[in-house]
Design a protein around this motif. Structure first.
Motif, PDB file in Angstrom:
ATOM      1  N   SER A 216       0.848  -1.189   0.000  1.00  0.00           N
ATOM      2  CA  SER A 216       0.000   0.000   0.000  1.00  0.00           C
ATOM      3  C   SER A 216       0.878   1.232   0.000  1.00  0.00           C
ATOM      4  O   SER A 216       1.902   1.281   0.677  1.00  0.00           O
ATOM      5  CB  SER A 216      -0.924   0.002   1.217  1.00  0.00           C
ATOM      6  OG  SER A 216      -1.655   1.214   1.283  1.00  0.00           O
ATOM      7  N   LEU A 217       0.453   2.224  -0.757  1.00  0.00           N
ATOM      8  CA  LEU A 217       1.182   3.483  -0.822  1.00  0.00           C
ATOM      9  C   LEU A 217       0.450   4.607  -0.105  1.00  0.00           C
ATOM     10  O   LEU A 217       0.873   5.760  -0.171  1.00  0.00           O
ATOM     11  CB  LEU A 217       1.413   3.872  -2.287  1.00  0.00           C
ATOM     12  CG  LEU A 217       2.244   2.877  -3.109  1.00  0.00           C
ATOM     13  CD1 LEU A 217       2.296   3.309  -4.561  1.00  0.00           C
ATOM     14  CD2 LEU A 217       3.638   2.738  -2.544  1.00  0.00           C
ATOM     15  N   THR A 218      -0.617   4.272   0.578  1.00  0.00           N
ATOM     16  CA  THR A 218      -1.404   5.285   1.275  1.00  0.00           C
ATOM     17  C   THR A 218      -1.614   4.969   2.749  1.00  0.00           C
ATOM     18  O   THR A 218      -1.777   5.882   3.556  1.00  0.00           O
ATOM     19  CB  THR A 218      -2.786   5.445   0.612  1.00  0.00           C
ATOM     20  OG1 THR A 218      -3.450   4.174   0.594  1.00  0.00           O
ATOM     21  CG2 THR A 218      -2.636   5.963  -0.816  1.00  0.00           C
ATOM     22  N   VAL A 219      -1.608   3.688   3.111  1.00  0.00           N
ATOM     23  CA  VAL A 219      -1.857   3.287   4.498  1.00  0.00           C
ATOM     24  C   VAL A 219      -0.662   2.480   4.990  1.00  0.00           C
ATOM     25  O   VAL A 219      -0.236   1.526   4.335  1.00  0.00           O
ATOM     26  CB  VAL A 219      -3.144   2.450   4.629  1.00  0.00           C
ATOM     27  CG1 VAL A 219      -3.367   2.056   6.090  1.00  0.00           C
ATOM     28  CG2 VAL A 219      -4.341   3.219   4.090  1.00  0.00           C
TER      29      VAL A 219
END
Length: 272
Positions: free
Chosen positions: A40-43
């Motif tokens: 994941s690149l957001t979380v």
């Protein structure tokens, strides 16, 4: 009046802090998510080294890393040899020709790198040279010579010419005086320049992008090619390793003068 003068400029400090936060926050995010346990690149889901392991098992990225290291080493060696010789010639040249040549050496430092990259690509294609690892090395050497020359030129100008003359009076030839007296005095600046050039070339993208062939590609170009199809967590790990390597090389370049008893490492940039 004295108290007012001693007050810290709070607005200027706030602007400075904001500038550095905006500058380094994206870098910090890349470093943080390189340790993300999930894809994941957001979380952020927890700490893990899985993306570093994935990088060291990726043959394509490792080939690009190897090419970047080879290009950096060759560019460092080539630019040092030519840069030292050119710096010696510029310092000892007299008349308008020496001043003009010194001015020309500053042009690559102020010219946008994209202009240099496009010009190098057109030159290679116009002369029928196929873009490859060799063209990247030639372009990087040509671009790096100016940095070495500028750094060493002021250091050579600060040397006492009477020391070299004394060596020749004692029976040394001009070449022996250069090899045994002048070059050892320049050794700290030469080593620092070498480390700095290695770091600059290893991280370079623009010049490498315009002069590289199809395969293998330098690591910076390979990363750019990969993120066009979506940013993978492995790229975060690669970027973090490149960042740490570059910082270590720059710190080493600035510390070398101190190891030789010189003054502050920042004097490297002025050649002192």
């Amino acid at each position: 009046m004295t108290r007012r003068a001693e007050r810290r400029p709070r607005f200027a400090i706030a602007v400075t802090v904001l500038f550095f936060v905006l500058l380094y926050l994206p870098v910090g995010v890349v470093v943080l998510f390189s340790f993300n346990a999930q894809k994941s690149l957001t979380v952020f889901h927890g700490l893990s080294l899985r993306w570093y392991e994935a990088f060291f098992h990726d043959d394509v990225l490792l080939d690009s890393l190897g090419m970047s290291l080879r290009v950096s080493l060759v560019a460092m060696a080539g630019s040092l040899v030519l840069g030292v010789a050119l710096a010696l010639g510029l310092v000892r040249a007299r008349g308008r020709l020496g001043s003009f040549a010194g001015l020309v050496m500053l042009v690559p430092l102020i010219t946008p790198e994209i202009v240099t990259g496009v010009a190098a690509m057109l030159l290679f294609k116009g002369t029928g040279i196929t873009l490859s690892t060799g063209t990247v090395m030639l372009a990087e050497i040509t671009f790096s010579i100016s940095y070495v020359t500028v750094i060493l030129r002021s250091r050579i100008a600060a040397l006492n010419p009477e020391v070299e003359e004394a060596a020749m009076d004692l029976g040394a030839t001009r070449r022996q005086a250069l090899r045994l007296v002048t070059l050892p005095a320049l050794l700290p600046s030469i080593l620092a320049s070498a480390v700095l050039i290695f770091a600059l070339v290893f991280d370079d993208f623009v010049l490498a992008y315009f002069t590289t062939g199809v395969d293998p590609q330098p690591l910076s170009v390979r990363i750019y090619s990969a993120i066009r199809f979506g940013v993978q967590p492995t790229i975060n790990a690669v970027g973090t390793l490149m960042l740490l390597g570059s910082v270590a090389l720059i710190v080493l370049a600035l510390a070398i003068p101190r190891l030789f008893g010189r003054r502050g490492g920042l004097d490297l940039l002025s050649g002192k």
